[in-house]
Design a protein around this motif. Sequence first.
Motif, PDB file in Angstrom:
ATOM      1  N   SER A   1      -7.095   1.768  15.241  1.00 43.65           N
ATOM      2  CA  SER A   1      -6.050   2.330  15.114  1.00 43.65           C
ATOM      3  C   SER A   1      -4.787   1.256  14.582  1.00 43.65           C
ATOM      4  CB  SER A   1      -5.444   2.819  16.300  1.00 43.65           C
ATOM      5  OG  SER A   1      -6.588   3.763  16.838  1.00 43.65           O
ATOM      6  N   TYR A   2      -3.913   2.013  13.565  1.00 43.93           N
ATOM      7  CA  TYR A   2      -3.164   1.137  12.801  1.00 43.93           C
ATOM      8  C   TYR A   2      -1.595   2.014  12.926  1.00 43.93           C
ATOM      9  CZ  TYR A   2      -6.951  -1.399  11.446  1.00 43.93           C
ATOM     10  OH  TYR A   2      -8.338  -2.154  11.308  1.00 43.93           O
ATOM     11  N   TYR A   3      -0.523   1.389  12.999  1.00 43.38           N
ATOM     12  CA  TYR A   3       0.585   2.071  12.748  1.00 43.38           C
ATOM     13  C   TYR A   3       0.856   2.026  11.187  1.00 43.38           C
ATOM     14  CZ  TYR A   3       1.649   1.996  17.692  1.00 43.38           C
ATOM     15  OH  TYR A   3       1.654   2.444  19.042  1.00 43.38           O
ATOM     16  N   LEU A   4       1.404   3.142  10.695  1.00 39.53           N
ATOM     17  CA  LEU A   4       2.097   2.949   9.274  1.00 39.53           C
ATOM     18  C   LEU A   4       3.477   2.952   9.195  1.00 39.53           C
ATOM     19  CD1 LEU A   4      -0.121   5.651   7.594  1.00 39.53           C
ATOM     20  CD2 LEU A   4      -0.735   3.437   7.733  1.00 39.53           C
ATOM     21  N   ALA A   5       3.943   1.638   8.738  1.00 42.16           N
ATOM     22  CA  ALA A   5       5.411   1.561   8.558  1.00 42.16           C
ATOM     23  C   ALA A   5       5.836   1.785   7.190  1.00 42.16           C
ATOM     24  CB  ALA A   5       5.859   0.127   9.342  1.00 42.16           C
ATOM     25  N   ILE A   6       7.223   2.048   7.015  1.00 40.49           N
ATOM     26  CA  ILE A   6       7.971   2.224   5.856  1.00 40.49           C
ATOM     27  C   ILE A   6       7.990   0.754   5.210  1.00 40.49           C
ATOM     28  CG2 ILE A   6       9.182   4.298   6.419  1.00 40.49           C
ATOM     29  CD1 ILE A   6      11.427   2.792   6.666  1.00 40.49           C
ATOM     30  N   ASP A   7       7.620   0.782   4.040  1.00 42.13           N
ATOM     31  CA  ASP A   7       7.924  -0.395   3.127  1.00 42.13           C
ATOM     32  C   ASP A   7       9.295  -0.498   2.345  1.00 42.13           C
ATOM     33  OD1 ASP A   7       7.703  -2.941   2.238  1.00 42.13           O
ATOM     34  OD2 ASP A   7       5.763  -2.522   0.953  1.00 42.13           O
ATOM     35  N   GLY A   8      10.365  -0.369   3.013  1.00 37.25           N
ATOM     36  CA  GLY A   8      11.587  -0.245   2.074  1.00 37.25           C
ATOM     37  C   GLY A   8      12.230   1.006   2.551  1.00 37.25           C
ATOM     38  N   GLN A   9      13.664   0.988   2.465  1.00 36.67           N
ATOM     39  CA  GLN A   9      14.280   2.166   2.690  1.00 36.67           C
ATOM     40  C   GLN A   9      13.970   3.616   1.929  1.00 36.67           C
ATOM     41  OE1 GLN A   9      15.864   2.408   5.500  1.00 36.67           O
ATOM     42  NE2 GLN A   9      16.662   4.569   5.087  1.00 36.67           N
TER      43      GLN A   9
ATOM     44  N   PRO B   1      10.506  10.450   2.644  1.00 41.18           N
ATOM     45  CA  PRO B   1       9.169  10.995   2.611  1.00 41.18           C
ATOM     46  C   PRO B   1       8.472  10.743   3.857  1.00 41.18           C
ATOM     47  CG  PRO B   1       9.340   9.102   1.029  1.00 41.18           C
ATOM     48  CD  PRO B   1      10.663   9.510   1.359  1.00 41.18           C
ATOM     49  N   TYR B   2       8.506   9.812   4.425  1.00 39.25           N
ATOM     50  CA  TYR B   2       7.912   9.456   5.492  1.00 39.25           C
ATOM     51  C   TYR B   2       8.241  10.198   6.614  1.00 39.25           C
ATOM     52  CZ  TYR B   2       6.057   6.464   9.542  1.00 39.25           C
ATOM     53  OH  TYR B   2       5.489   6.066  10.569  1.00 39.25           O
ATOM     54  N   THR B   3       9.543  10.332   6.823  1.00 34.09           N
ATOM     55  CA  THR B   3       9.938  11.383   7.896  1.00 34.09           C
ATOM     56  C   THR B   3       9.446  12.765   7.472  1.00 34.09           C
ATOM     57  OG1 THR B   3      11.994   9.841   8.269  1.00 34.09           O
ATOM     58  CG2 THR B   3      11.959  12.288   8.937  1.00 34.09           C
ATOM     59  N   LEU B   4       9.527  13.202   6.398  1.00 33.45           N
ATOM     60  CA  LEU B   4       9.055  14.614   5.896  1.00 33.45           C
ATOM     61  C   LEU B   4       7.475  14.805   6.316  1.00 33.45           C
ATOM     62  CD1 LEU B   4       9.499  17.151   4.283  1.00 33.45           C
ATOM     63  CD2 LEU B   4       8.705  16.097   2.291  1.00 33.45           C
ATOM     64  N   LEU B   5       6.668  13.830   6.160  1.00 34.59           N
ATOM     65  CA  LEU B   5       5.292  13.818   6.505  1.00 34.59           C
ATOM     66  C   LEU B   5       5.260  13.963   8.077  1.00 34.59           C
ATOM     67  CD1 LEU B   5       2.279  13.692   5.838  1.00 34.59           C
ATOM     68  CD2 LEU B   5       2.450  11.461   5.493  1.00 34.59           C
TER      69      LEU B   5
ATOM     70  N   PRO C   1       5.776   4.213   0.049  1.00 32.78           N
ATOM     71  CA  PRO C   1       5.331   2.962   0.342  1.00 32.78           C
ATOM     72  C   PRO C   1       5.184   2.582   1.733  1.00 32.78           C
ATOM     73  CG  PRO C   1       7.293   3.099  -1.260  1.00 32.78           C
ATOM     74  CD  PRO C   1       6.824   4.499  -0.652  1.00 32.78           C
ATOM     75  N   ILE C   2       4.050   2.053   2.282  1.00 26.90           N
ATOM     76  CA  ILE C   2       4.033   1.761   3.386  1.00 26.90           C
ATOM     77  C   ILE C   2       3.202   0.296   3.841  1.00 26.90           C
ATOM     78  CG2 ILE C   2       3.621   4.196   4.336  1.00 26.90           C
ATOM     79  CD1 ILE C   2       0.579   3.440   4.282  1.00 26.90           C
ATOM     80  N   LYS C   3       3.620  -0.160   5.021  1.00 29.11           N
ATOM     81  CA  LYS C   3       2.845  -1.332   5.563  1.00 29.11           C
ATOM     82  C   LYS C   3       1.803  -1.004   6.689  1.00 29.11           C
ATOM     83  CE  LYS C   3       6.807  -3.368   6.348  1.00 29.11           C
ATOM     84  NZ  LYS C   3       7.609  -4.231   6.877  1.00 29.11           N
ATOM     85  N   VAL C   4       0.577  -1.239   6.860  1.00 34.70           N
ATOM     86  CA  VAL C   4      -0.215  -1.164   7.752  1.00 34.70           C
ATOM     87  C   VAL C   4      -0.228  -2.380   8.919  1.00 34.70           C
ATOM     88  CG1 VAL C   4      -2.830  -0.492   8.235  1.00 34.70           C
ATOM     89  CG2 VAL C   4      -1.928   0.067   5.987  1.00 34.70           C
ATOM     90  N   VAL C   5      -0.005  -1.683  10.217  1.00 31.43           N
ATOM     91  CA  VAL C   5       0.209  -2.705  11.204  1.00 31.43           C
ATOM     92  C   VAL C   5      -0.856  -2.270  12.287  1.00 31.43           C
ATOM     93  CG1 VAL C   5       1.904  -3.786  12.924  1.00 31.43           C
ATOM     94  CG2 VAL C   5       2.728  -3.000  10.565  1.00 31.43           C
ATOM     95  N   SER C   6      -1.494  -3.177  12.671  1.00 32.07           N
ATOM     96  CA  SER C   6      -2.323  -3.156  13.678  1.00 32.07           C
ATOM     97  C   SER C   6      -1.555  -2.454  14.997  1.00 32.07           C
ATOM     98  CB  SER C   6      -3.033  -4.398  14.390  1.00 32.07           C
ATOM     99  OG  SER C   6      -3.934  -4.107  15.409  1.00 32.07           O
ATOM    100  N   ALA C   7      -2.312  -1.221  15.627  1.00 34.49           N
ATOM    101  CA  ALA C   7      -1.724  -0.728  16.628  1.00 34.49           C
ATOM    102  C   ALA C   7      -2.267  -1.150  18.139  1.00 34.49           C
ATOM    103  CB  ALA C   7      -2.062   0.877  16.758  1.00 34.49           C
ATOM    104  N   THR C   8      -2.981  -1.979  17.777  1.00 34.81           N
ATOM    105  CA  THR C   8      -3.583  -2.619  19.477  1.00 34.81           C
ATOM    106  C   THR C   8      -3.704  -4.075  19.334  1.00 34.81           C
ATOM    107  OG1 THR C   8      -5.813  -2.753  18.234  1.00 34.81           O
ATOM    108  CG2 THR C   8      -5.255  -0.481  19.534  1.00 34.81           C
TER     109      THR C   8
ATOM    110  N   MET D   1       0.731  -1.171   0.110  1.00 35.96           N
ATOM    111  CA  MET D   1       0.040  -0.192  -0.042  1.00 35.96           C
ATOM    112  C   MET D   1       0.755   1.351   0.059  1.00 35.96           C
ATOM    113  SD  MET D   1      -2.901   1.128   2.902  1.00 35.96           S
ATOM    114  CE  MET D   1      -4.207  -0.194   2.310  1.00 35.96           C
ATOM    115  N   THR D   2       0.407   2.291  -0.541  1.00 35.32           N
ATOM    116  CA  THR D   2       1.167   3.652  -0.616  1.00 35.32           C
ATOM    117  C   THR D   2       0.210   4.660   0.382  1.00 35.32           C
ATOM    118  OG1 THR D   2       0.280   4.200  -2.581  1.00 35.32           O
ATOM    119  CG2 THR D   2       2.446   3.105  -2.857  1.00 35.32           C
ATOM    120  N   CYS D   3       0.806   5.657   0.737  1.00 36.19           N
ATOM    121  CA  CYS D   3       0.453   6.955   1.369  1.00 36.19           C
ATOM    122  C   CYS D   3       0.675   8.071   0.490  1.00 36.19           C
ATOM    123  CB  CYS D   3       1.103   7.325   2.674  1.00 36.19           C
ATOM    124  SG  CYS D   3       0.181   8.445   3.318  1.00 36.19           S
TER     125      CYS D   3
END
Length: 317
Positions: free
Chosen positions: A108-116, A121-125, A16-23, A1-3
């Motif tokens: 709620s879900y954490y958005l984690a980067i999918d690849g370096q 862009p993740y840090t910028l957002l 590019p991101i991965k969606v991980v459950s936060a709970t 998935m992408t943001c």
Amino acid sequence: MTCEYWASSSVNKTIPIKVVSATEDHAIRFHQVHLEDMGRVRTRKICSIDDEVVPQEEIGKGYELTKDELVPVTDEELDEMPLPTAKAIEIVAFVDADSINPIRISDSYYLAIDGQIAAKPYTLLRKALERSDKVAVAKFAWHNRERLGLLRVRDDAIVLHAMRWPDEIRSPDSLKPKDVDLDDEEIERAVQLTDTMALDDISGFRDEYRDALEELIEAKAEGTELPEPAEGEERETGKVVDLMAALNASVKAARESRGEHGDQDATVHTMQPRKKTPAKKKAATARKTTTKTAAGKRTARKTTTKKTAAGKKRSAS
């Protein structure tokens, strides 16, 4: 998935991101069993027309138009529907966090980067959200539905909160109580209670019911004696709670836990019940008289019925 979002340079940014459950769900769950032999009781899917068990591969989706008419919808038809956010979380706006109704926030879900490659862009957002003190409103697809989401930063991670659509929130207007008479002293005492019970950290709270349930299951599994309730845990039921007395006790306990003594400020003003007006007393008396009369009539009818039935029995014999 992408943001996806638009940067200040008017260039579309894709992360590019991965969606991980936060709970995590720590609830203890039970199976339904047959008490005689402890066999599992399972749910079987039965067709309402031929009363036969239907295998999973023969089960599809149908939308109920009327009580007797269903429209079949296949998974292929759902997959082919135009859904722009099928594989992306699309940021559509930035708003103040206080403008979001908390009732609308769901899972709620954490958005984690999918690849370096997504690190920058993740840090910028993330930095933009932190510096602006705003949250991002986004659209995304989840289980064949387009959902509304909220992006915010927690502990250096971007969190996606699923949100309900505006028309999914019920109005509380019909639940509001009627106007009541309160004076400033009563309100001030209630505020005093909130001050004495204030905490800066609530991370120490635990699910005591789950802890007790785990002890119960462990004892039954090992064949040992069941744990007894701790002293003071048994609660009497069937009694009316004196709210003002409970507030007084809460204020006093909170003060003592902080090393404060003295009861001069730890008293909640008791509201005196209003006396019934003569009109109300009359109405209450009338209701009681009507109830007694109705009860007397019912008793008379029962007595007549019993006597008639007894007479018939004697005649028959």
